[in-house]
Design a protein around this motif. Sequence first.
Motif, PDB file in Angstrom:
ATOM      1  N   SER A 175       0.831  -1.191   0.000  1.00 59.47           N
ATOM      2  CA  SER A 175       0.000   0.000   0.000  1.00 59.47           C
ATOM      3  C   SER A 175       0.869   1.245   0.000  1.00 59.47           C
ATOM      4  N   LEU A 176       0.469   2.237  -0.802  1.00 59.80           N
ATOM      5  CA  LEU A 176       1.229   3.492  -0.836  1.00 59.80           C
ATOM      6  C   LEU A 176       1.135   4.229   0.493  1.00 59.80           C
ATOM      7  N   LEU A 177       0.172   3.835   1.331  1.00 54.83           N
ATOM      8  CA  LEU A 177       0.043   4.479   2.637  1.00 54.83           C
ATOM      9  C   LEU A 177       1.020   3.891   3.635  1.00 54.83           C
ATOM     10  N   GLY A 178       1.718   2.817   3.246  1.00 56.61           N
ATOM     11  CA  GLY A 178       2.690   2.207   4.137  1.00 56.61           C
ATOM     12  C   GLY A 178       2.087   1.114   4.990  1.00 56.61           C
ATOM     13  N   GLY A 179       2.971   0.312   5.581  1.00 57.80           N
ATOM     14  CA  GLY A 179       2.529  -0.683   6.545  1.00 57.80           C
ATOM     15  C   GLY A 179       2.142  -2.029   5.980  1.00 57.80           C
ATOM     16  N   SER A 180       2.043  -2.145   4.652  1.00 59.32           N
ATOM     17  CA  SER A 180       1.725  -3.466   4.114  1.00 59.32           C
ATOM     18  C   SER A 180       2.515  -3.741   2.842  1.00 59.32           C
ATOM     19  N   GLY A 181       2.659  -5.030   2.536  1.00 53.40           N
ATOM     20  CA  GLY A 181       3.483  -5.475   1.414  1.00 53.40           C
ATOM     21  C   GLY A 181       4.475  -6.506   1.906  1.00 53.40           C
TER      22      GLY A 181
END
Lengths: 326, 504
Positions: free
Chosen positions: A263-269
């Motif tokens: 996610s571009l919002l951060g925190g996942s991947g």
Amino acid sequence: MAETNLKALGGLLARQGILVAFVVFMIAFALWNPRFIEIDNVFSVIRSSAILGVMALGVTFVVIGGNLDLSVGSLLSFSAIVVLDLHETPGFGPALAIPAMYAMTMGIGAVIGFLVGYLKLNSLIVTLGMLSAIHGLTLTWSGGQNMDIANQQETWFGIFGRGTALGIPIPVLMFGLLAAVLAIILAKTPFGRKVYAVGGNGTAATFSGIPRARVVFFTYIISSFCVATAGLIQASRTMGAQNTVGQGMELEVLAAVILGGASLLGGSGTVFKTVIGVLILGFIQNGLLLAGLEFYVQFVVTWIIIILAVWLDIATKRGKLWSPIA
Amino acid sequence: MTTDRKPALRLEGIVKTFPGVRALDGVSFEVYPGEVHALMGENGAGKSTLMKVLGGIYQPEEGRIFVDEQETVMTSPLQAKAKGVMFIHQELSLANELSVAENIYLGALPRKSFGRVDWKMLFDRTDAILDRLKVGFNARTLVGDLSIANQQMVEIARALTVNARAVIFDEPTASLTDAEKVVLFEVIESLQAEGVGIVYISHRMEEIFKMTDRISVLRDGSYRGTLTTAETNEDEVTNMMIGRSLDLSRNHAHAELGDVALQVEGLSCHALFQDVSFEVREGEVLGFYGLVGAGRTEIAETLFGLRTPSAGKIFLKGQEIRIHSPIQAIQNGISLVPESRKEQGLVLGMSCRDNITLPQVDDMTAGPFVSDGAEISIFDQYRDKLEIKTPSWRTAVGNLSGGNQQKIVIGKWLSMRPEVLIVDEPTRGIDVGSKAEIHNLLRDLAKQGYAVIVISSEMPEVLHVADRIVAMYHGKVIRTFTAEEVTEDSLIQAISGIEGGKAA
């Protein structure tokens, strides 16, 4: 009954949209042109994806940490030009040129990490500015000239781009090895956990005693290490490079990372998902070429893919394709 | 209630399911013109889902919605508004850089020729509405300059511009001070007098009994019944909501007090608070009570190393310590359960286990790697101890109810075995049942010998939980009360700056 089946299909599409789209694409192209799934074409796609892939591994850390890195393409040009120039500098040779290039590339990564992590500047602005600044630095270094290795027979520099081990191309091997190491760091070490925490909710991470600035700093160090490695492969493969060799790659890298589902919002991947994203992008570009589309079309296609991936990402999260509220 | 009139808003047999969950199971509900109808239920009971159905954000699988007995299909919040159903949300949706008038008429600004905005008419109309609300600001004020309470008034003013048939208030007092609440209640009464139907969602019993005519209760997505407020009591409502009654008496049972755990002398932080001194012993719950902005949270943040004090000393078990960062605070055994669970306490996308072990993830290792076993054993221990209800350790914290989320934050800090546990607003936005559990938990922790500091804006909470209460006003400690001497009146006077706080 038919309706529930349709709903189940809709749910699957929403959750695994990118994978499903990929499979449909592969089947369609294979039917059209069987050469697409021949083993040597598959290997050639993987080999040609290695440089992009190595860069995407590093950017995965940055994105999960809640930031962007738009400077990687520009930094790739820098590292390739620098390692080639030092290689040709009397008294250097590959054994000195390579570590010196790593030091300089990661030095730039440290500057970005300092600005974004410790000074808390917006990563989009910092790395967009860096994209341009590093380009200027590269041109200054090279005097605007392209770099070549003069005596290509007398150096072992070529193994990183051209060599094979156990029948596997070295770039693919390096990509695989780096992916494995970084996957373990991200998934299994305290540092990896902190990257997720800082990207998922930086304030809560600070309130949990996590040194947010240091974690962000190290995501950029990792990113620049990956770019240096990609630059080494690039320079070694062609034994020469243009000042603009990495131009535009920042978007392809970002596309691969987002396609993988970070996610571009951060925190996942995850690292694994990014590898999938890299391969999807590689196969799509290869498929378009085999279909006889002009090479430049892929710039347009890459953009469309980014938009589709981002749209699917948010549509999945809110459970429908469009919503009156964000 | 007058049943001869037509309901302003009526829901009939609403069913809404999500994969694996029947979020609403045939809910019916109606509100008459001029009635204030409370909608109550624990977190997860289905209140928010019901409101989203009403606002057209979710489409129900079954059931019908009537506005003035006209069947209506809600497709979006905008359309709900056009039908006369307005929402006043807990989280405000205003543009800070625009004036009050522009916010109120956003999307429907009065026009002159060539599409120019008719500013005079805009401001005149807005001021007329604001007069009705008796607020202390005008149409030209920037929304960003207003207090939260006044921003809420802007939302309400917006509801008055259309011919509202029903207005839904969702936890309207969550961030209001007592004085601001009084103004809000007056506004609700005037809406009532104009024949608008009011749906009032709140966890706060006091307000419910003060403001509403009838109370409808949801539990686990199903409708449990409607009570006439004048004929019921808190016990009956609570029983209906959670299936048991609760004890919310004053705290008088003293635990055995140990040594002084934390002592603070003359602590100041610029304009935020000055010359604050207090001590808290092992086995004691020290309450901090005061209005929002009195400096309570800032003291907690200073003790936790998030702010640098401008003067004063902090002693932990008699030793002076200096704290410049949360890391140092944690090393010294000071833990903070912050005011805002979602913004400061939790990484919502992370698993329950990973949230609990986050501050000590560096120690959860076997060799260079995080050890699953060590983490799961910590998680299991605190899940059992705090009775955290979650399907698995893998579940993302964001999927838990507010009460369970708060327990995760508390578990996170208990697992660090702190000397001092600071809990800021322990039950904000948490339903009644979980509230009592958290209160008992805090008392238990004190009994086990922890020194606990509880900061709260809710008087019943500090009275129930604390052994001693520090009353604050404008950054200063006005007085420290013991549980025996404190009365509600003396506490209110102390935190309102009315008097220096004499013993009752």
